[in-house]
Design a protein around this motif. Structure first.
Motif, PDB file in Angstrom:
ATOM      1  N   GLU A  14     -66.789 -57.938  -7.498  1.00  0.00           N
ATOM      2  CA  GLU A  14     -65.531 -57.241  -7.801  1.00  0.00           C
ATOM      3  C   GLU A  14     -64.716 -57.078  -6.521  1.00  0.00           C
ATOM      4  OE1 GLU A  14     -65.870 -53.143  -8.841  1.00  0.00           O
ATOM      5  OE2 GLU A  14     -67.911 -52.979  -8.064  1.00  0.00           O
ATOM      6  N   ILE A  15     -63.406 -56.988  -6.731  1.00  0.00           N
ATOM      7  CA  ILE A  15     -62.497 -56.843  -5.602  1.00  0.00           C
ATOM      8  C   ILE A  15     -62.055 -55.394  -5.520  1.00  0.00           C
ATOM      9  CG2 ILE A  15     -60.207 -57.451  -4.759  1.00  0.00           C
ATOM     10  CD1 ILE A  15     -60.731 -60.241  -6.013  1.00  0.00           C
ATOM     11  N   LEU A  16     -62.286 -54.775  -4.363  1.00  0.00           N
ATOM     12  CA  LEU A  16     -61.957 -53.362  -4.233  1.00  0.00           C
ATOM     13  C   LEU A  16     -60.559 -53.159  -3.662  1.00  0.00           C
ATOM     14  CD1 LEU A  16     -65.363 -52.008  -2.921  1.00  0.00           C
ATOM     15  CD2 LEU A  16     -64.558 -52.166  -5.261  1.00  0.00           C
ATOM     16  N   THR A  17     -60.188 -53.971  -2.687  1.00  0.00           N
ATOM     17  CA  THR A  17     -58.836 -53.862  -2.147  1.00  0.00           C
ATOM     18  C   THR A  17     -58.285 -55.271  -1.972  1.00  0.00           C
ATOM     19  OG1 THR A  17     -59.441 -54.054   0.174  1.00  0.00           O
ATOM     20  CG2 THR A  17     -59.508 -51.852  -0.763  1.00  0.00           C
ATOM     21  N   GLU A  18     -56.966 -55.395  -2.017  1.00  0.00           N
ATOM     22  CA  GLU A  18     -56.348 -56.714  -1.935  1.00  0.00           C
ATOM     23  C   GLU A  18     -55.085 -56.616  -1.079  1.00  0.00           C
ATOM     24  OE1 GLU A  18     -55.873 -58.440  -5.757  1.00  0.00           O
ATOM     25  OE2 GLU A  18     -54.859 -60.224  -5.008  1.00  0.00           O
ATOM     26  N   ASP A  19     -55.104 -57.254   0.086  1.00  0.00           N
ATOM     27  CA  ASP A  19     -53.942 -57.201   0.969  1.00  0.00           C
ATOM     28  C   ASP A  19     -53.645 -58.580   1.533  1.00  0.00           C
ATOM     29  OD1 ASP A  19     -53.105 -54.223   1.530  1.00  0.00           O
ATOM     30  OD2 ASP A  19     -55.286 -54.260   1.376  1.00  0.00           O
ATOM     31  N   TYR A  20     -52.358 -58.841   1.717  1.00  0.00           N
ATOM     32  CA  TYR A  20     -51.932 -60.119   2.291  1.00  0.00           C
ATOM     33  C   TYR A  20     -51.113 -59.841   3.543  1.00  0.00           C
ATOM     34  CZ  TYR A  20     -53.416 -61.867  -2.193  1.00  0.00           C
ATOM     35  OH  TYR A  20     -54.173 -62.175  -3.279  1.00  0.00           O
ATOM     36  N   TYR A  21     -51.407 -60.566   4.625  1.00  0.00           N
ATOM     37  CA  TYR A  21     -50.638 -60.319   5.844  1.00  0.00           C
ATOM     38  C   TYR A  21     -49.648 -61.437   6.118  1.00  0.00           C
ATOM     39  CZ  TYR A  21     -53.916 -63.389   8.450  1.00  0.00           C
ATOM     40  OH  TYR A  21     -54.659 -64.433   8.909  1.00  0.00           O
ATOM     41  N   LYS A  22     -48.522 -61.056   6.745  1.00  0.00           N
ATOM     42  CA  LYS A  22     -47.486 -62.024   7.092  1.00  0.00           C
ATOM     43  C   LYS A  22     -47.878 -62.749   8.386  1.00  0.00           C
ATOM     44  CE  LYS A  22     -44.133 -60.604   4.132  1.00  0.00           C
ATOM     45  NZ  LYS A  22     -45.093 -60.268   3.062  1.00  0.00           N
ATOM     46  N   GLU A  23     -47.371 -63.960   8.538  1.00  0.00           N
ATOM     47  CA  GLU A  23     -47.606 -64.670   9.794  1.00  0.00           C
ATOM     48  C   GLU A  23     -46.975 -63.859  10.914  1.00  0.00           C
ATOM     49  OE1 GLU A  23     -46.716 -68.922   9.663  1.00  0.00           O
ATOM     50  OE2 GLU A  23     -46.762 -68.777   7.480  1.00  0.00           O
ATOM     51  N   GLY A  24     -47.706 -63.628  11.991  1.00  0.00           N
ATOM     52  CA  GLY A  24     -47.163 -62.862  13.114  1.00  0.00           C
ATOM     53  C   GLY A  24     -47.492 -61.379  13.040  1.00  0.00           C
ATOM     54  N   GLU A  25     -48.128 -60.936  11.975  1.00  0.00           N
ATOM     55  CA  GLU A  25     -48.539 -59.527  11.849  1.00  0.00           C
ATOM     56  C   GLU A  25     -49.551 -59.193  12.956  1.00  0.00           C
ATOM     57  OE1 GLU A  25     -47.814 -57.071   9.091  1.00  0.00           O
ATOM     58  OE2 GLU A  25     -48.593 -55.989  10.810  1.00  0.00           O
ATOM     59  N   VAL A  26     -49.411 -58.006  13.574  1.00  0.00           N
ATOM     60  CA  VAL A  26     -50.341 -57.662  14.649  1.00  0.00           C
ATOM     61  C   VAL A  26     -51.074 -56.339  14.428  1.00  0.00           C
ATOM     62  CG1 VAL A  26     -49.231 -58.979  16.488  1.00  0.00           C
ATOM     63  CG2 VAL A  26     -48.443 -56.672  15.971  1.00  0.00           C
ATOM     64  N   ASP A  27     -50.624 -55.533  13.480  1.00  0.00           N
ATOM     65  CA  ASP A  27     -51.226 -54.218  13.325  1.00  0.00           C
ATOM     66  C   ASP A  27     -52.016 -54.146  12.017  1.00  0.00           C
ATOM     67  OD1 ASP A  27     -51.967 -51.637  13.350  1.00  0.00           O
ATOM     68  OD2 ASP A  27     -49.962 -50.773  13.403  1.00  0.00           O
ATOM     69  N   PHE A  28     -53.333 -54.157  12.131  1.00  0.00           N
ATOM     70  CA  PHE A  28     -54.178 -54.167  10.938  1.00  0.00           C
ATOM     71  C   PHE A  28     -54.988 -52.892  10.800  1.00  0.00           C
ATOM     72  CE2 PHE A  28     -53.356 -58.536  12.062  1.00  0.00           C
ATOM     73  CZ  PHE A  28     -53.042 -59.108  10.838  1.00  0.00           C
ATOM     74  N   ARG A  29     -54.699 -51.903  11.669  1.00  0.00           N
ATOM     75  CA  ARG A  29     -55.548 -50.707  11.672  1.00  0.00           C
ATOM     76  C   ARG A  29     -55.550 -49.994  10.329  1.00  0.00           C
ATOM     77  NH1 ARG A  29     -57.626 -47.907  15.699  1.00  0.00           N
ATOM     78  NH2 ARG A  29     -57.162 -46.055  14.510  1.00  0.00           N
ATOM     79  N   SER A  30     -54.359 -49.830   9.762  1.00  0.00           N
ATOM     80  CA  SER A  30     -54.262 -49.087   8.502  1.00  0.00           C
ATOM     81  C   SER A  30     -55.082 -49.765   7.424  1.00  0.00           C
ATOM     82  CB  SER A  30     -52.810 -49.011   8.051  1.00  0.00           C
ATOM     83  OG  SER A  30     -52.014 -48.554   9.095  1.00  0.00           O
ATOM     84  N   VAL A  31     -54.869 -51.068   7.271  1.00  0.00           N
ATOM     85  CA  VAL A  31     -55.531 -51.767   6.178  1.00  0.00           C
ATOM     86  C   VAL A  31     -57.036 -51.853   6.435  1.00  0.00           C
ATOM     87  CG1 VAL A  31     -55.152 -54.109   7.036  1.00  0.00           C
ATOM     88  CG2 VAL A  31     -55.285 -53.715   4.613  1.00  0.00           C
ATOM     89  N   LEU A  32     -57.438 -51.987   7.694  1.00  0.00           N
ATOM     90  CA  LEU A  32     -58.870 -52.052   7.994  1.00  0.00           C
ATOM     91  C   LEU A  32     -59.548 -50.711   7.734  1.00  0.00           C
ATOM     92  CD1 LEU A  32     -58.854 -54.284  11.199  1.00  0.00           C
ATOM     93  CD2 LEU A  32     -59.727 -54.903   8.956  1.00  0.00           C
ATOM     94  N   ALA A  33     -58.833 -49.626   8.031  1.00  0.00           N
ATOM     95  CA  ALA A  33     -59.389 -48.298   7.752  1.00  0.00           C
ATOM     96  C   ALA A  33     -59.561 -48.119   6.247  1.00  0.00           C
ATOM     97  CB  ALA A  33     -58.480 -47.215   8.318  1.00  0.00           C
ATOM     98  N   LYS A  34     -58.601 -48.626   5.487  1.00  0.00           N
ATOM     99  CA  LYS A  34     -58.696 -48.539   4.027  1.00  0.00           C
ATOM    100  C   LYS A  34     -59.910 -49.325   3.533  1.00  0.00           C
ATOM    101  CE  LYS A  34     -55.764 -50.985   1.481  1.00  0.00           C
ATOM    102  NZ  LYS A  34     -54.498 -51.355   0.819  1.00  0.00           N
ATOM    103  N   ILE A  35     -60.095 -50.528   4.105  1.00  0.00           N
ATOM    104  CA  ILE A  35     -61.240 -51.355   3.700  1.00  0.00           C
ATOM    105  C   ILE A  35     -62.549 -50.652   4.051  1.00  0.00           C
ATOM    106  CG2 ILE A  35     -62.452 -53.521   4.195  1.00  0.00           C
ATOM    107  CD1 ILE A  35     -59.666 -54.826   4.481  1.00  0.00           C
ATOM    108  N   ARG A  36     -62.571 -50.033   5.238  1.00  0.00           N
ATOM    109  CA  ARG A  36     -63.785 -49.330   5.677  1.00  0.00           C
ATOM    110  C   ARG A  36     -64.151 -48.233   4.685  1.00  0.00           C
ATOM    111  NH1 ARG A  36     -62.286 -45.977  10.400  1.00  0.00           N
ATOM    112  NH2 ARG A  36     -61.562 -44.729   8.661  1.00  0.00           N
TER     113      ARG A  36
END
Lengths: 393, 290
Positions: A203-225
């Motif tokens: 099952e998929i718990l979270t689903e996020d797509y990042y844009k080319e050139g995106e540099v800030d993943f802290r928020s989404v990584l914290a959500k995944i954690r």
């Protein structure tokens, strides 16, 4: 600069070989097998094209030195697609109308191959693709429509299926987070992952797509954690992977949730950027120079001896595909296009990656190599095959 | 739940700090030159490249690399300022747009020509995580927040009390009157421009360790993220820029968490549109200044 000179010298030599091939062609019309290679020989992907053509030429040379196919030599003509559909189509037309080729191998880019398909179909020329991964190409081939298109390369669908299968069966993961690049490639990979996920009870718990050139993943990584996911499915850009890996260390994900998918997890510089985050990462590849099969290692040696460079994936697949085509011509007992096509659909060919057969959509059944990062080094975990389920009509 | 929200707010403050340091330079340059500096992200890129060069080629420690990155950018800013930016003072607005866009192209492609277009790996900084209030954060990010606060306190003091700050405020209000009372307008413009470029470079060097990749085109995205911030803050308004950057940073962080990462970049431009519709002079300016 050195590179540019080399390429110029290379093109010049290629030109001479082309001239040579063309002049022998005039005398021995019926005794040669005319093969066109469409690849990006200029433009941003020219590196791929150069590898592709050299791989194909090495194979042709091997075959010709061994006496050709049933006495017939293979003559290669190169067409430059520049990596764009428009140029790819005109290169294909030129090869068919002017050079009168019977067989075409091409292109590397999926979008170019998709555009070449109808051209080859109208002319009744066999188009054997060796390096495009978009599933659409063989969804529309064989039973799907284009009778003259074959593909000897695993698709993105294969990749998605093999990765999810390995993650579920060997690692026991069922809860996934998606963090993938927001392009056709990334979106399609996830679409196919979702197609096969239910059969592995994932099952998929979270689903996020990042844009080319995106540099800030802290928020989404914290959500995944905090989501309780066991692995992050990532089909991404090679250049973004180190950024994500470093931020995984920061938010305390490293070593707990591995990355799985494809985004160059196994290159040295990426691992160096964040060794702790990439430990346990799983990646699927069509071929690797380190692949431990005698035929594959022999190819790497030959290629290195001739071109003083380690071959990449594109060199290998073109080398192997020329040999595959030669085998089909041999099985057909003639260079007649229709006979070769029929021989190809029934062929059992021993490639360096295992036996190649084609399904009813003219798609080769090919394994993918699975790599897992262990102690900071990519370890080959074996080759995995997957049968594609085509949608019922 | 509450701690998760709190963590996201802190994440937002970190990215807001980066936006703030870049944007304040751009807003000050606008105040004095009346030109949106479309090359602003390029100074961010130059600073990062300067530091990367120092670390990669001379093996210098990161703190020294920060100084070198900023100084290298300052030198380039002096040249660009003398030959281009000073001539924009008092020129029609389209001059500024064309000139700065042109500079952006030249700077970006020069860097690509010299160092190649591939991604480089920035090897420096303090990336070890530290634990604060129950969640972890790279030391580098704590440094970014501290530097941001110092920069803004410093700028407030400078703009309010120093001669240069007063001159800057004067030029941003009325160029002709400044000339009449003997303020050297081109000099003020040049200094403001160099200061703004250095701040962008500083922000670039500070974020490089956490953003890892260094490449020629990295400035573009910064320029476009900065635009909504300076318009929200009220063009030329230093304090407003700070709060606008924080609001944008926190909003982006919350959207990335609770809506989806793919919608993050929408936040800046959606707020930009709303601000332009209801408060075109910015959230923090009492009235339009320009």
């Amino acid at each position: 600069m050195m590179n540019a000179l080399d390429r110029r010298a290379f093109c010049f030599v290629m030109g001479l070989i082309g001239l040579g091939a063309a002049s022998t062609d005039a005398w021995t019309q019926d005794a040669t097998i005319r093969l066109g290679i469409v690849a990006p020989m200029s433009g941003p992907n020219s590196r791929y094209g150069s590898f592709s053509l050299r791989g194909a030429q090495l194979a042709a040379e091997e075959i010709n030195n061994a006496g050709g196919v049933g006495g017939r030599k293979i003559a290669i003509t190169s067409g430059d697609s520049q990596g764009t559909p428009v140029e790819g189509v005109s290169a294909t037309r030129r090869l068919i109308d002017l050079d009168k080729v019977d067989f075409i191998i091409g292109d590397v880019s999926s979008s170019v191959t998709l555009a070449m398909q109808p051209v080859a179909e109208d002319a009744g020329v066999l188009l054997l693709n060796a390096a495009s991964s978009n599933p659409k190409i063989t969804y529309g081939a064989g039973a799907g429509g284009f009778k003259w298109t074959f593909r000897n390369y695993p698709t993105d669908e294969n990749r998605a299926l093999v990765v999810i299968q390995y993650a579920a069966e060997k690692r026991g993961f069922t809860k996934f987070a998606i963090l993938t690049v927001d392009t056709d490639y990334g979106r399609a990979a996830i679409e196919f992952t979702k197609k096969y996920l239910p059969q592995f009870k994932g099952e998929i718990l979270t689903e996020d797509y990042y844009k080319e050139g995106e540099v800030d993943f802290r928020s989404v990584l914290a959500k995944i954690r905090d989501s309780g996911a066991q692995a992050i499915i990532m089909y991404g850009l090679a250049d973004t992977t180190p950024i994500i890996a470093r931020q995984m260390i920061e938010v305390g994900l490293a070593g707990k949730i591995p990355l799985i998918g494809n985004a160059e997890f196994n290159t040295e510089s990426t691992i160096k950027a964040a060794p702790k985050a990439l430990e346990g990462a799983v990646e699927a590849a069509a071929w690797l120079p380190a692949w431990d099969a005698p035929k594959s290692l022999a190819f790497v040696e030959k290629f290195k001896a001739k071109y003083r460079e380690t071959p990449n994936n594109h060199a290998y697949v073109h080398w192997e595909t020329v040999h595959l085509l030669a085998k089909a011509v041999e099985a057909a007992g003639s260079a007649d296009r229709a006979k070769v096509r029929d021989a190809l659909s029934k062929i059992k060919y021993d490639s360096a990656m295992g036996e190649v057969t084609f399904d009813d959509h003219n798609q080769a059944r090919l394994p993918m190599i699975l790599l897992q990062i262990e102690n900071g080094k990519p370890a080959i975990k074996g080759a995995y095959s997957a049968e594609i389920k085509y949608p019922a009509k | 739940m509450l701690s998760a929200v709190f963590e996201q707010i802190v994440n937002g403050i970190v990215s807001g700090s980066v936006y703030a340091i870049v944007a304040v330079g751009m807003t000050m340059i606008f105040g004095v030159l009346r030109a949106i500096n479309f090359a602003h992200g390029e100074y961010y890129m130059l600073g990062t490249f300067g530091a990367w060069f120092a670390i990669e080629y001379f093996d210098l420690p990161y703190p020294v690399a920060i100084v070198i990155g900023v100084i290298a950018t300052a030198v380039i800013a002096v040249v660009v300022g003398r030959f281009v930016m000073q001539r924009i003072v008092g020129a029609p607005p389209e001059t500024g747009v064309l000139a700065t866009l042109g500079i952006a192209l030249v700077l970006q492609n020069t860097v690509i020509l010299v160092f190649g277009g591939g991604y480089k790996f920035f090897n420096g900084g303090y990336i070890e995580p530290v634990s604060i209030f129950g969640f972890t954060l790279a030391e580098q990010r704590v440094l970014i927040i501290i530097v941001c606060i110092l920069v803004f306190v410093g700028l407030e003091l400078m703009v309010t009390y120093s001669r240069m700050g007063k001159a800057m405020r004067a030029v941003s209000q009325n160029i002709e009157c400044c000339a009449v009372v003997g303020i050297d307008v081109p000099q003020v413009a040049l200094r403001t421009f160099i200061l703004g470029a250095c701040l962008a470079a500083l922000s670039g060097v500070l974020t490089a360790p956490v953003n890892v990749s260094v490449y020629g085109g990295m400035g573009e995205i910064i320029t476009f993220k900065t635009l909504p911030v300076i318009i929200m803050g009220g063009l030329g308004n230093v304090r407003g820029t700070f709060f606008a950057a924080m609001i944008l940073g926190i909003a982006e962080s919350l959207v990335a968490t609770y809506v989806g990462l793919q919608f993050r970049d929408t936040v800046g431009f959606a707020t930009l549109m709303l601000v332009l519709m209801w408060r075109p002079h910015g959230l923090f300016s009492a009235q339009a200044r320009f």
